[in-house]
Motif scaffolding. Structure first.
Motif, short mmCIF file in Angstrom:
data_model
loop_
_atom_site.label_atom_id
_atom_site.label_comp_id
_atom_site.label_asym_id
_atom_site.label_seq_id
_atom_site.Cartn_x
_atom_site.Cartn_y
_atom_site.Cartn_z
N PHE A 167 6.58 -12.92 -15.22
CA PHE A 167 7.91 -13.55 -15.18
C PHE A 167 7.79 -14.16 -14.01
CE2 PHE A 167 12.04 -12.69 -12.97
CZ PHE A 167 12.56 -13.63 -13.58
N ALA A 168 7.37 -13.57 -12.74
CA ALA A 168 7.24 -14.23 -11.58
C ALA A 168 6.55 -15.47 -11.19
CB ALA A 168 6.77 -13.11 -10.32
N VAL A 169 5.63 -15.55 -12.08
CA VAL A 169 4.79 -16.66 -12.10
C VAL A 169 5.71 -17.79 -12.91
CG1 VAL A 169 2.78 -17.81 -12.64
CG2 VAL A 169 2.75 -15.79 -11.72
N ALA A 170 6.23 -17.21 -14.04
CA ALA A 170 7.03 -18.04 -14.87
C ALA A 170 8.22 -18.69 -14.23
CB ALA A 170 7.41 -17.59 -16.08
N ALA A 171 9.09 -17.74 -13.36
CA ALA A 171 10.41 -18.32 -12.53
C ALA A 171 10.02 -19.19 -11.59
CB ALA A 171 10.75 -16.91 -12.12
N THR A 172 8.57 -18.98 -10.97
CA THR A 172 8.17 -20.07 -10.18
C THR A 172 8.15 -21.30 -10.51
OG1 THR A 172 7.12 -18.22 -8.56
CG2 THR A 172 6.60 -20.50 -8.18
N ALA A 173 7.25 -21.36 -11.74
CA ALA A 173 7.45 -22.66 -12.62
C ALA A 173 8.61 -23.25 -12.78
CB ALA A 173 6.42 -22.58 -13.71
N ILE A 174 9.51 -22.47 -13.10
CA ILE A 174 11.07 -22.93 -13.60
C ILE A 174 11.70 -23.66 -12.44
CG2 ILE A 174 13.09 -22.16 -14.24
CD1 ILE A 174 11.57 -20.25 -15.98
N SER A 175 11.60 -22.77 -11.41
CA SER A 175 12.16 -23.10 -10.05
C SER A 175 11.53 -24.52 -9.35
CB SER A 175 12.11 -22.11 -8.89
OG SER A 175 12.71 -20.78 -9.39
N GLY A 176 10.13 -24.53 -9.65
CA GLY A 176 9.54 -25.75 -9.07
C GLY A 176 10.01 -26.86 -9.95
N ALA A 177 10.39 -26.81 -10.99
CA ALA A 177 10.77 -27.80 -11.97
C ALA A 177 12.24 -28.12 -11.80
CB ALA A 177 10.53 -27.57 -13.45
N GLY A 178 12.89 -27.53 -10.65
CA GLY A 178 14.26 -27.94 -10.23
C GLY A 178 15.23 -27.02 -11.03
N LYS A 179 14.86 -25.84 -11.53
CA LYS A 179 15.89 -25.14 -12.15
C LYS A 179 16.05 -23.71 -11.61
CE LYS A 179 15.36 -27.72 -16.60
NZ LYS A 179 14.79 -27.60 -18.00
N PRO A 180 16.16 -23.51 -10.08
CA PRO A 180 16.24 -22.17 -9.65
C PRO A 180 17.26 -21.33 -10.34
CG PRO A 180 16.98 -23.66 -8.35
CD PRO A 180 16.45 -24.39 -9.22
#
Length: 239
Positions: free
Chosen positions: A98-111
């Motif tokens: 989830f931490a890796v996935a959340a990083t990807a989501i945040s990196g896509a502009g959706k923190p």
């Protein structure tokens, strides 16, 4: 205290994989900022896939030889935490994904989306722990109940983040990879559990047997390839 001891070892897979987030975030941010959707998709899928494989290579043997793992640093009394460790290590593996996935989501502009998923997961952890602990009571099953409740919450976080990434980018970890990883994890767990681990030395041997068994399955099924080894070396050099 027993549960805290179990947590210490359960978080080892997380510590091993968390460096992946420092690589994924800038790559996703750069790809999305220039509109390179295909690069973002490829980065996310490869990062999540490699993270899953690495996590299970560590988590499955740890679960199978949980009592021996506890002996590595704690006296015999702390073996009471071994059943919790056997469950919790998979929950922490889900949390690391989830931490890796959340990083990807945040990196896509959706923190805010990643934060919302974390909030929902926390509520599930609290609710599941309360329900399961009330059923188990304050006896020998209490630690196992808490570990199970925490693991359920982490799985919810992983599921929701997978759903968001799938909707946003159309990719996640392939089903075939999940199946092969599950097979490897089963082999790693069984091998570690089969080796007597009633001493620190035997615990290390059990972990090694589990790791090598899981690794052999991944290589035999061609889930881990030469390109993956090269990617892991690049990641290690960046660290």
């Amino acid at each position: 205290g027993y549960y805290r001891a179990a947590q210490t070892f359960a978080f080892v897979p997380y510590q091993l994989i968390i460096s992946m987030t420092f690589i994924v975030f800038p790559m996703i941010s750069k790809a999305t900022s220039i509109g390179n959707r295909e690069a973002a998709r490829s980065t996310i899928q490869h990062a999540m896939r490699l993270s899953l494989l690495l996590l299970l290579l560590v988590a499955a043997p740890t679960s199978g030889a949980a009592e021996g793992v506890m002996r590595l640093a704690y006296p015999a009394d702390y073996l009471a935490g071994a059943p919790a460790l056997s469950i919790l290590v998979f929950g922490v593996a889900a949390f690391a994904l989830f931490a890796v996935a959340a990083t990807a989501i945040s990196g896509a502009g959706k923190p805010s989306v990643a934060a919302a998923i974390a909030g929902v997961s926390l509520l599930v952890v609290v609710g599941a722990n309360r329900i399961l602990l009330m059923r188990a009571g304050l006896g020998e099953d209490a630690l196992r109940a808490v570990a199970t409740g925490t693991t359920l919450g982490m799985l919810v976080a992983l599921f929701l983040s997978a759903w968001v990434i799938r909707r946003s980018f159309g990719v996640f970890i392939p089903i075939a990879t999940w199946l092969r990883a599950a097979l490897a994890a089963g082999a790693g767990y069984a091998a570690a559990a089969a080796v007597p681990h009633d001493s620190p030395l035997m615990a290390i041997l059990a972990l090694a047997a589990g790791f090598l068994s899981a690794l052999a399955v991944l290589v035999a099924t061609r889930e881990l390839t030469l390109n993956d080894w090269r990617a892991l070396r690049r990641i290690a050099h960046r660290d």
